[in-house]
Design an enzyme around this catalytic site. Structure first.
Site, PDB file in Angstrom:
ATOM      1  N   HIS A 238       8.074   6.537  10.151  1.00 22.16           N
ATOM      2  CA  HIS A 238       7.246   6.034   8.887  1.00 22.16           C
ATOM      3  C   HIS A 238       6.148   7.519   8.890  1.00 22.16           C
ATOM      4  CE1 HIS A 238       5.333   4.746   5.586  1.00 22.16           C
ATOM      5  NE2 HIS A 238       4.772   3.486   6.011  1.00 22.16           N
TER       6      HIS A 238
ATOM      7  N   LYS B 271      25.947  -4.479  -7.161  1.00 12.21           N
ATOM      8  CA  LYS B 271      27.239  -4.219  -7.562  1.00 12.21           C
ATOM      9  C   LYS B 271      28.359  -3.387  -7.011  1.00 12.21           C
ATOM     10  CE  LYS B 271      25.184  -4.414 -12.245  1.00 12.21           C
ATOM     11  NZ  LYS B 271      24.883  -3.303 -13.406  1.00 12.21           N
TER      12      LYS B 271
ATOM     13  N   ARG C  33       0.748  -1.140  -0.036  1.00 15.35           N
ATOM     14  CA  ARG C  33       0.129  -0.195  -0.106  1.00 15.35           C
ATOM     15  C   ARG C  33       0.848   1.323  -0.249  1.00 15.35           C
ATOM     16  NH1 ARG C  33      -2.454  -3.009   3.011  1.00 15.35           N
ATOM     17  NH2 ARG C  33      -0.370  -4.326   3.254  1.00 15.35           N
ATOM     18  N   THR C  34       1.946   1.379   0.667  1.00 14.58           N
ATOM     19  CA  THR C  34       2.704   2.524   0.533  1.00 14.58           C
ATOM     20  C   THR C  34       3.214   2.848  -0.633  1.00 14.58           C
ATOM     21  OG1 THR C  34       3.390   1.965   3.068  1.00 14.58           O
ATOM     22  CG2 THR C  34       4.811   3.658   1.823  1.00 14.58           C
TER      23      THR C  34
HETATM   24  C1  NCD Z   1       3.970  -0.896   7.942  1.00  7.62           C
HETATM   25  C2  NCD Z   1       5.328  -0.549   7.479  1.00  7.62           C
HETATM   26  O1  NCD Z   1       5.825  -1.076   6.554  1.00  7.62           O
HETATM   27  O2  NCD Z   1       6.148   0.135   8.605  1.00  7.62           O
HETATM   28  N1  NCD Z   1       3.198  -0.953   6.804  1.00  7.62           N
HETATM   29  C3  NCD Z   1       2.989   0.267   6.196  1.00  7.62           C
HETATM   30  O3  NCD Z   1       3.669   0.962   5.552  1.00  7.62           O
HETATM   31  N2  NCD Z   1       1.583   0.707   6.000  1.00  7.62           N
HETATM   32  C4  NCD Z   1       3.442  -1.758   8.947  1.00  7.62           C
HETATM   33  C5  NCD Z   1       4.059  -3.119   8.816  1.00  7.62           C
HETATM   34  O4  NCD Z   1       5.118  -3.480   8.201  1.00  7.62           O
HETATM   35  O5  NCD Z   1       4.128  -3.891   9.880  1.00  7.62           O
END
Ligand code: NCD
Length: 351
Positions: A135, A86, A57-58
């Site tokens: 994040h 590389k 989704r991200t």
């Molecule tokens: C998360 C991440 O990648 O930090 N997912 C996200 O980006 N929505 C959460 C996870 O991986 O548990």
């Protein structure tokens, strides 16, 4: 403060006026996210998307956001398909990408990699997740969702009770979200984790220093009892050492519908950054919730990812003032909303 040309590396870069502005543009873009309107404010711009960790989704929502603004996206996913194999340094890679792109989204398994990119490049770098660090864009979309859900319920975020449950040590979304929620006043955070997966103490101290109450517990059931918001996270096994994995073997830490029905307030808002682990026996937000359960805001959260990332791109690339006049009706077919709460979400947004 202007975001034009800025790297977006941490949620600590945001204050309330900036978030209000960002969410104002996100609301303006609601009909674009719904496919009812189009905009071309980023026509001709190119986004580079470098993902060295799994993502669905991200990555999709960053890509969709840039493309719905009229730009295009070039992707590279997986270290194995990049010149890292590389022996190329991240600094060289960043400099190269800076010559091709107008902005870059980077997800990397090492916390410091995002800073190596940002320090070696002249275009804005957006942190799409740096190891177990942060994040920030997830926190942006999480807070947009919380504001929208609380507004529907007639609740205030100031003074509310937030339970964060799961892997609070390695779960980077929590690390970014607690910083944004700490911009409000008088919250009570209950941090519920399995043993060994507690939230880093510097984050606890920072929230307390802003006047919030932070409780820590290993008792999931009790932690849910008076929550206005329950934010669950996946156990990040891939970040654990073998001994940590062994220590967690056999533990049960699962948020089931039965637990929510029995213990949580009826109007609790349940969120999760997703993916949730749906395998039998997984310690996560259980799949036995009906996806239309009004308490479950997880797909309004993912929908908010598109909106807030569109708004962020507009601000970082300095075209936010052009949005309003750029909107034109879309011509293609789109399906109806899947639930009443989803419809309400798109009707009111954050305003
Ligand atoms: C998360 C991440 O990648 O930090 N997912 C996200 O980006 N929505 C959460 C996870 O991986 O548990």
């Amino acid at each position: 403060m202007s975001l034009k040309g800025q790297h977006i590396l941490s949620s600590s870069q945001f204050d309330m006026p900036l978030l209000d502005e960002l969410y104002g543009y996100a609301d303006m873009l609601l009909p674009v996210a719904r496919g009812q309107m189009t905009t071309d404010v980023l026509r001709g711009a190119v986004l580079g998307s470098i993902f060295f960790e799994p993502s669905t989704r991200t990555r999709l929502s960053f890509d969709a956001a840039f493309m719905r603004l009229g730009g295009s996206v070039s992707n590279t996913t997986g270290v194995e398909f990049s010149s890292v194999v590389k022996g190329e340094s991240l600094e060289d890679m960043a400099r190269v990408a800076g010559g091709y792109m107008d902005a870059l989204v980077v997800r990397h398994f090492e916390e410091k990699a995002i800073h190596q990119f940002a320090n070696s490049i002249n275009i804005p770098v957006i942190n799409g997740g740096n190891g177990s660090g942060e994040h920030p864009t997830q926190a942006m979309l999480d807070l947009y969702t919380i504001r929208t859900e609380f507004k529907r319920l007639g609740k205030n975020i100031d003074g509310c009770r937030v339970t964060m449950a799961g892997d609070l040590r390695y779960g980077r979304t929590i690390h970014s979200l607690i910083r944004l929620l700490s911009l409000y006043k008088g919250l009570t955070f209950t941090m519920a984790s399995p043993k060994g997966l507690e939230i880093p103490q510097d984050l606890v101290e920072a929230a307390r220093a802003k006047g919030h109450t932070v409780k820590e517990t290993h008792n999931l059931e009790a932690s849910v009892a008076d929550a206005d918001l329950l934010y669950a996270t996946r156990i990040q096994k891939e970040r654990m050492s073998e001994s940590e994995k062994a220590a967690n073997e056999g533990m049960v830490f699962r948020i089931t519908k039965d637990l929510a029905d029995r213990v949580a307030p009826k109007d609790v808002v349940i969120m999760h950054p997703l993916p949730r682990d749906s395998r039998p026996g997984a310690n996560d937000l259980s799949n036995d919730f009906d996806n239309k359960d009004p308490r479950l805001a997880i797909f309004r959260q993912t929908d908010a990812g598109l909106l807030t990332r569109m708004a962020l791109f507009c601000m970082v690339l300095g075209v936010e003032k052009n949005i309003k006049d750029s909107l034109k009706p879309a011509t293609w077919w789109r399906p109806a909303y899947t639930s009443n709460n989803d419809a309400a979400f798109y009707k009111t947004g954050n305003k």
